[in-house]
Design an enzyme around this catalytic site. Structure first.
Site, mmCIF file in Angstrom:
data_model
loop_
_atom_site.group_PDB
_atom_site.id
_atom_site.type_symbol
_atom_site.label_atom_id
_atom_site.label_comp_id
_atom_site.label_asym_id
_atom_site.label_seq_id
_atom_site.Cartn_x
_atom_site.Cartn_y
_atom_site.Cartn_z
ATOM 1 N N SER A 150 50.501 27.048 40.552
ATOM 2 C CA SER A 150 50.636 25.718 39.941
ATOM 3 C C SER A 150 52.110 25.388 39.726
ATOM 4 O O SER A 150 52.490 24.213 39.738
ATOM 5 C CB SER A 150 49.899 25.679 38.600
ATOM 6 O OG SER A 150 48.530 26.001 38.775
ATOM 7 N N GLU A 162 41.472 6.247 20.476
ATOM 8 C CA GLU A 162 42.011 7.097 19.403
ATOM 9 C C GLU A 162 42.772 8.302 19.927
ATOM 10 O O GLU A 162 43.748 8.746 19.308
ATOM 11 C CB GLU A 162 40.877 7.544 18.481
ATOM 12 C CG GLU A 162 40.167 6.404 17.748
ATOM 13 C CD GLU A 162 39.195 5.622 18.620
ATOM 14 O OE1 GLU A 162 38.882 6.070 19.750
ATOM 15 O OE2 GLU A 162 38.743 4.538 18.188
ATOM 16 N N ASP A 188 26.363 0.225 7.451
ATOM 17 C CA ASP A 188 26.694 0.379 8.872
ATOM 18 C C ASP A 188 26.001 1.572 9.527
ATOM 19 O O ASP A 188 25.852 1.621 10.743
ATOM 20 C CB ASP A 188 28.207 0.473 9.074
ATOM 21 C CG ASP A 188 28.848 -0.907 9.220
ATOM 22 O OD1 ASP A 188 28.121 -1.869 9.560
ATOM 23 O OD2 ASP A 188 30.053 -1.023 8.976
ATOM 24 N N LYS A 204 49.272 23.610 46.735
ATOM 25 C CA LYS A 204 49.256 24.611 45.668
ATOM 26 C C LYS A 204 49.772 25.930 46.238
ATOM 27 O O LYS A 204 49.388 26.338 47.330
ATOM 28 C CB LYS A 204 47.831 24.785 45.135
ATOM 29 C CG LYS A 204 47.751 25.444 43.763
ATOM 30 C CD LYS A 204 46.413 25.172 43.088
ATOM 31 C CE LYS A 204 46.334 25.791 41.704
ATOM 32 N NZ LYS A 204 45.108 25.384 40.967
#
Lengths: 624, 624
Positions: A41, A367, A424, A247
């Site tokens: 890698s 988020e 809710d 790779k």
């Protein structure tokens, strides 16, 4: 493929090729010595890293974290050996030190962590680097810096949705100082990637999201240099360079093969590969590091905030007090930045957005990226406060985990905690957020019960260096503390006490108000309970808890608007587990239903009536 | 815009428009009665929902969960009133029942939950519906069903990366039976969406990811019907209909305005709006529901697995035993499906992928989507096992939370738990996974210590109806149990016991082996410790723990390869908090470093030497 019109001096190309060759050699040596790691890698990215560090970047090796310095984020953290090798080329690490890779006393860990001065955030959980890069880029822009942020991604990690959260926000913010480089080696850990070597598919995707795209051969140095220089000059939008790579490139016997992910070469194979690589060296001197113009700007030093306004001392929802407190802090500390996920009108971060639009980042409904951007902003010396519904912060649990590993100076606020939000329903109720944040090492977890306490918690969060979580409540609650009350990290408040108290009730946030109401009812019956406000759940004041328990029959009753696992009751039970003190616990023990806050508090056994009932039962059992 | 060449009978169009009008009326009535809710989000989607239910879908109202029945997933769960109204139109709910919305004794909760027979999964945490829909679609395909899955998304939620994880995998799997409809009303909760009404931007993005895209006016019934029918006929790739809508469409005084998200109309305004809507009714009879061909196929009933193979009874890594056990279970239970996030060669899910490729789903590096797809597969009666590194399951914490709320029958396996993974470093170590899963109501948490126990845990997971988490270890460990050992959910094992045991050590997984080694060292000094294998952390066997503690001096010592918060020690401390039993705890209390497993186990105080030291100290303190 990017055009090659720019003619480059052959000597520079050969010098960069030599750097890349040395990065490969060092990556092989280090992983073979460590007997583990990801040399293949590293090898696919070596040419890209060489050109980034020694042609594209403008940075200050002595102050790698200066806001004027270009930053490099290795999103594909498992390629750590090539990062360490690059910094060895820079001179920030001694070459022989590279051989201590992955050893217990070396800072050259298996995946990068900020224990190293040139690493801004820990990477290794894939798909987070681009969001961090965006935060670094927005932070640089905020400081008026010309610096660029370079993020090297693996192709496999572009499957992570968080990457596309960062891609769309970067385009929306026209972050022209953010440059992504994707190392498309087509091989994941357990097989080929989804898109293999279909560079055009990557091009279409990034282009559709509004990025400037170049596709190149990631082992053709002139093409790499040309593309990175063009990306550096790009204006009006972020840039991505999609590089076709192999790779294990340059490592004979391994190049382009499956089954070599995360495997070091055996010593003999390593020596052969290194010999072959050395034979390719042009022996051209390394290009000089290009330093940035301008100097490092130290973040503004905070002044002290004045006295608390009346708005915080009356009946107020702590979520609203949070918004006001954040504005107060922002007024005296220019480092404060607020982030939102399209709920700022509910968390009241909106107040800060209105007061300081330039220091506000609307992350929209994403988020994970909000948290990564916050970590990037913190790495520029800023003081980010990221807020959402408590339940939706769980969306970013892995980013929060990595922020913990990065020791990021990020503050979180979760509103709408627990069943007390009402109608809710369960999907909107934060009932595991305390467990999530308590499990972050060195994190501080605060849960204020009124406006004054909330203001204090925001101040404490700003002063603490590290992750702080503040939990707020949806509904208005009565004041508990006078305007000048002092709070500390690791503290608690004995809100009500008499010598003849027969039991201590430990509560926080909404349940403190339920506990106080219960105490009134009990007092009317001549039964007195000590009430403790555990506004700081981590670190917890063990000594004061022991003292309160011992003074009231050796037992405690905890009450929390959170599941029974990992929250307030757990914090107390864990802290006192070796004391023999009896801890009775009231908590939410099933998936809640829609209903009114009052109905839900009682239905799930954490309301005033439940507390009275529980105290009566405990006292009826008599002393143990 | 999609062409309108298909000519549709006017009566059908008017009938569908009447349905849409009634959906708006019912949504207004219900939310005004509840005094909370999202009527404007319902109104923007009303025309799309009407056409989906009464023209596009083929479903069985009596068996909505039949694999032959089209499914509808309301990804924008806050539009619940329009979903409930649609099922009232279908006849599955009495119209007057709609007025019980959000009440504590009504199943019509603020956001949909599977308490309702026609809801497959809970929604309300945005961006998860498309992944669930993909799971439902793959499940239908696996059963040879012609059924389609219709997912209604809000535009704001397309900012969630999880949506793009589902988008790319759906294209990769050529899920032509998956149809997404995006309600582009351009308004989020706290402001305009990132792309507002730029339908072409949505088109470019979905198209770039390989989807068939149509853009329409979401309030033009003929256009909607034409687009949905074309999407239904589409082959070779998933389809998306991008619909331009107006938030609050049809509600006078509110239509297209900001500041009306999640707000019910006041009674008087509601009456006016309803009167205006009623005046638009054509009074054309509702179109008939179109039922699917074929019958509901019951999932295959499991047989019993044979005796355990030798491979499980020797020294083996529990992660490898997991792969073998999963193959064994898959052989007798055709419902078993395995999901991976490109680490199947590390988790050993690879074994199942090789044995049952048709029942294997490679999710690539996108853990959130892997979990949502698993929830969708479970909703088709399948038995999904999703595995990754324990730390990367935290990436999907919110999806796991929603799977809990959905009571999804999904099993999870987290490998590479704790510091015992060694050199890869903290980003790869699962140290908060037990806290995460313990905080899911009704979830079972298992942590086997050898091959036999792992096999048993996989069997138990298959038998339990609900969420199960199995934690495995990277390194090989010695066998502890004979091949025929029996395990139960809620059980533990007293692995070593004598009458003169002076302390009980509670461990699990890797630390059980450390505890046994420590017990040997202690025994050599004439100090005997009782060793408990707490292979089931939730539910925990409180009685047996109390018994062991009482029999060994009233104290316990817990040892875990997990942070001190929310894990094994917490499970024991929480369970025994009201008994007065002393619980001493060994756990990881800081962010770990890279190093060898043995070095790390001792450096962080959970190895055999640390256990011996701790036992000596505890006994030196003498009885309390």
């Amino acid at each position: 493929m990017a055009d090659r019109s720019v003619t480059l001096p052959q000597a520079r190309i050969e010098a960069l090729e030599d750097v890349a060759t040395r990065l490969r050699i060092d990556s092989i040596r280090a992983t073979t010595a460590a007997k583990s790691g990801h040399p293949t890698s590293a090898a696919s990215a070596a040419d890209l890293v060489a050109a980034t560090f020694f042609d594209a970047m403008r940075f200050d090796p002595d102050h790698p974290r200066a806001v004027t310095s270009d930053r490099f984020v290795l999103s594909k953290g498992h390629a750590a050996p090539v990062l360490y090798a690059a910094w060895a080329e820079v001179g920030a690490i001694k070459r022989e030190e590279l051989l201590t890779l992955r050893q217990i006393d070396s800072d050259l860990e298996g995946h990068p962590t900020p224990r190293l001065p040139f690493v801004d955030v820990g990477t290794g959980s894939l798909g987070q680097g681009l969001g961090v890069g965006l935060g670094l880029a927005l932070g640089a822009r905020l400081a008026g810096s010309e610096a660029r942020v370079w993020v090297l991604l693996g192709d496999g990690e572009t499957a992570e949705g968080s990457v596309w959260e960062a891609v769309q926000l970067a385009a929306h913010r026209a972050a022209e100082n953010l440059i992504a480089v994707v190392d498309v080696n087509a091989l994941g850990q357990s097989g080929p990637t989804m898109l293999r070597h279909d560079l055009d598919a990557y091009r279409r995707r990034f282009a559709a999201f509004g990025w400037r795209v170049q596709t190149i051969d990631g082992h053709d140095m002139p093409a790499i240099v040309t593309a990175l220089r063009r990306a550096r000059r790009s204006r009006g939008a972020p840039s991505v360079v999609i590089a076709r790579t192999v790779k294990g490139k340059g490592i004979e016997g391994v190049e382009g093969l499956e089954g070599w992910h995360g495997k070091p070469l055996p010593p003999d194979a390593a020596e052969r590969a290194i010999a072959a690589l050395e034979s390719r060296l042009h022996h051209v001197p390394r290009p000089p590091i290009q330093r940035p113009r301008g100097r490092h700007q130290a973040p503004a030093a905070p002044a002290t905030t004045g006295s608390r306004p009346d708005a915080l001392t009356g009946a107020v929802a702590t979520r609203e007090a949070y918004g006001q407190a954040l504005v107060r802090l922002g007024a005296v500390d220019a480092r404060v930045v607020a982030l939102d996920g399209d709920v700022k009108n509910s968390t009241y971060a909106e107040r800060f957005f209105e007061a300081y639009p330039a220091r506000s980042v609307e992350g929209f409904i994403a988020e994970q990226n909000m948290v990564s951007v916050a970590a990037g902003l913190a790495a520029q010396g800023l003081l980010p406060f990221a807020s959402s519904f408590a339940c939706f912060l769980t969306r970013a649990a892995d980013q929060i985990r990595m922020a913990g590993i990065s020791r990021s100076n990020v503050k979180f606020c979760g509103s709408h905690a627990g069943v007390s939000i009402g109608e809710d329903g369960p999907s909107q109720m934060g009932l595991e957020d305390l467990a999530l944040f308590r499990a972050v090492p060195d994190a501080v977890v605060l849960y204020p019960a009124d406006g004054v306490a909330t203001d204090a918690c925001v101040q404490l969060a700003g002063e603490y260096r590290g992750i702080v979580y503040i939990r707020t409540t949806r509904m208005k609650t009565d004041p508990v503390y006078p305007a000048d009350e002092a709070f500390t990290i690791g503290g608690l408040k004995v809100v009500r006490a008499r010598d003849d108290d027969r039991l201590t009730v430990v509560a926080a946030g909404i349940t403190l108000h339920e506990a106080l109401a219960a105490a009134d009812e009990l007092a009317a019956k001549g039964i007195f309970a000590r009430i403790v406000d555990l506004y700081c759940l981590k670190p917890v004041d063990r000594t004061a808890l022991v003292e309160a328990a011992r003074a009231t029959g050796g037992a405690l009753l905890t009450v929390e608007d959170h599941y029974a696992e990992g929250g307030l009751g757990a914090a107390v039970a864990e802290a006192l587990s070796d004391t023999g003190i009896v801890v009775h616990r009231l908590a939410v023990r099933e998936i809640p239903h829609s209903g009114s806050p009052r109905q839900l508090l009682e239905r799930y056994g954490i309301g005033r009536a439940a507390i009275v009932r529980s105290v009566d039962e405990i006292l009826a059992q008599g002393p143990r």
